[in-house]
Design an enzyme around this catalytic site. Structure first.
Site, PDB file in Angstrom:
ATOM      1  N   PRO A   1       0.759  -1.245   0.000  1.00  0.00           N
ATOM      2  CA  PRO A   1       0.000   0.000   0.000  1.00  0.00           C
ATOM      3  C   PRO A   1       0.794   1.302   0.000  1.00  0.00           C
ATOM      4  CG  PRO A   1      -0.111  -1.016   2.183  1.00  0.00           C
ATOM      5  CD  PRO A   1       0.890  -1.752   1.375  1.00  0.00           C
ATOM      6  N   GLU A   2       1.142   1.841  -1.147  1.00  0.00           N
ATOM      7  CA  GLU A   2       1.365   3.289  -1.241  1.00  0.00           C
ATOM      8  C   GLU A   2       0.145   3.821  -1.986  1.00  0.00           C
ATOM      9  OE1 GLU A   2       5.367   4.738  -1.997  1.00  0.00           O
ATOM     10  OE2 GLU A   2       6.234   2.904  -1.218  1.00  0.00           O
TER      11      GLU A   2
ATOM     12  N   LYS B   1      -3.247   7.773   1.068  1.00  0.00           N
ATOM     13  CA  LYS B   1      -3.313   6.353   1.394  1.00  0.00           C
ATOM     14  C   LYS B   1      -4.621   5.982   2.075  1.00  0.00           C
ATOM     15  CE  LYS B   1       1.670   6.478   1.883  1.00  0.00           C
ATOM     16  NZ  LYS B   1       2.774   6.555   2.856  1.00  0.00           N
TER      17      LYS B   1
ATOM     18  N   ARG C   1      -6.365  17.288   6.671  1.00  0.00           N
ATOM     19  CA  ARG C   1      -5.007  17.099   7.181  1.00  0.00           C
ATOM     20  C   ARG C   1      -4.052  16.589   6.107  1.00  0.00           C
ATOM     21  NH1 ARG C   1      -6.262  13.157  10.865  1.00  0.00           N
ATOM     22  NH2 ARG C   1      -8.254  13.928  11.622  1.00  0.00           N
TER      23      ARG C   1
ATOM     24  N   ASN D   1       7.653   4.784   1.205  1.00  0.00           N
ATOM     25  CA  ASN D   1       9.101   4.610   1.251  1.00  0.00           C
ATOM     26  C   ASN D   1       9.716   4.280  -0.114  1.00  0.00           C
ATOM     27  OD1 ASN D   1      11.437   4.774   2.707  1.00  0.00           O
ATOM     28  ND2 ASN D   1      11.368   2.676   3.462  1.00  0.00           N
TER      29      ASN D   1
END
Length: 292
Positions: free
Chosen positions: A2-3, A52, A149, A199
């Site tokens: 999951p990105e 995400k 956010r 990442n």
DNA sequence: CATCGATGTTTAA
DNA sequence: TAAACCTCGATGC
């Protein structure tokens, strides 16, 4: 998995397979019982991804899912379901099975295996959710608070068909970078700066742009930051199209330029690729190519 | 069978 | 900075 690309793909798949018809929702594992009861029998109207996060809108209620590090959906169903659910690349895996149907015509699902937080079912198939960080039912105020956010998501370009809106997203990214004193590597992982990057995309985009990951975000020349946004846009879109992250696109079996390639020679300049801990995550880069 | 690590985030210290 | 949380597959003994 999951990105951001995973979540946008998932939203598309859920729209295809579930939107517009009442679905059934349960929590075989038992940790989402109350939420499942609120969603059960409702009509999922629209799924969207924001960074995400996955949001499924059902009137005034919104189902929020965040997969965290290893959360995942798996889809299974009959041949009709598989044909419908195979969005884009073939590896949008939909398991098929020997179908048996109940009297109401709905496929009888297999018993859940392992810890299934939520199971959502349609007539011809179902999806199981395991291991999410977040699985919650929000009202519209809470939904808005989550979205507020988040920084700009490159994959939300092109939604409004308005080139100016897309340009504003990039400007917002540049603005966010200009206001942080953290390294550019840390900034890319801050979902308030840019949403959806993780990442792998961090390492691979900085490599391809030749950027030193330790350059302070607010010292990065906008002339360098704008192409970084464009690079991330391209990489994330490739990820959506393919269903997996593959930033090396020159045919061979190598998938990443520097991610998890520490200790080996950089394919571009021969310098040994390095890895270092940065704020609890591993950072990978080529000290030879990434100097500015 | 035990341990480790992973494409993530929040909370506590 | 560290730990906690969530799950599963790969690895090691």
């Amino acid at each position: 998995m999951p990105e951001g690309h995973t979540l946008h793909r998932l939203a598309a798949q859920i729209n295809t397979v579930f939107a517009g018809h009442p679905w059934r929702v349960s929590s075989p594992q038992g940790r989402f019982i109350a939420g499942a009861q609120r969603l059960d029998g409702q009509v999922p109207q629209h799924a969207e991804a924001w960074g995400k996060h996955l949001f499924v809108h059902l009137g005034p209620e919104v189902w929020q899912v965040h997969l965290g590090l290893y959360g995942a959906f798996s889809f299974r169903g009959d041949a009709d379901f598989a044909a419908e659910a195979t969005v884009g690349a073939p590896r949008a895996a939909v398991g098929t099975l020997e179908p048996r149907y109940a009297e109401d015509g709905w496929l009888i699902p297999e018993p859940p295996k392992g810890a299934v937080r939520a199971r959502v079912s349609a007539r011809h198939g179902w999806a199981d959710l395991r291991g999410p960080t977040t699985c919650a039912v929000l009202d519209l105020t809470e939904y808005q608070a989550v979205v507020d956010r988040l920084g700009p998501d490159p994959l939300r370009q092109g939604i409004s068909q308005d080139a100016r809106a897309d340009a504003q997203l990039r400007e917002l990214f540049l603005h966010n970078l200009s206001r942080r004193r953290i390294s550019i590597a840390a900034a890319l992982m801050d979902q308030a700066v840019i949403a959806g990057v993780g990442n792998i995309y961090r390492a691979e985009s900085l490599f391809l742009e030749g950027l030193d990951p330790y350059t302070p975000s607010n010292q990065l020349d906008p002339e360098r930051a704008a192409p970084l946004w464009d690079r991330l846009t391209e990489q994330l879109r490739d990820g959506v199209a393919e269903g997996r992250i593959r930033t090396v696109r020159t045919g061979g079996s190598r998938r990443h330029w520097v991610y998890k390639h520490q200790g080996t020679a950089c394919p571009r300049c021969g310098t040994v690729i390095k890895a270092a801990e940065l704020q609890g995550r591993r950072l990978y880069w080529c000290p030879g190519c990434q100097r500015d």
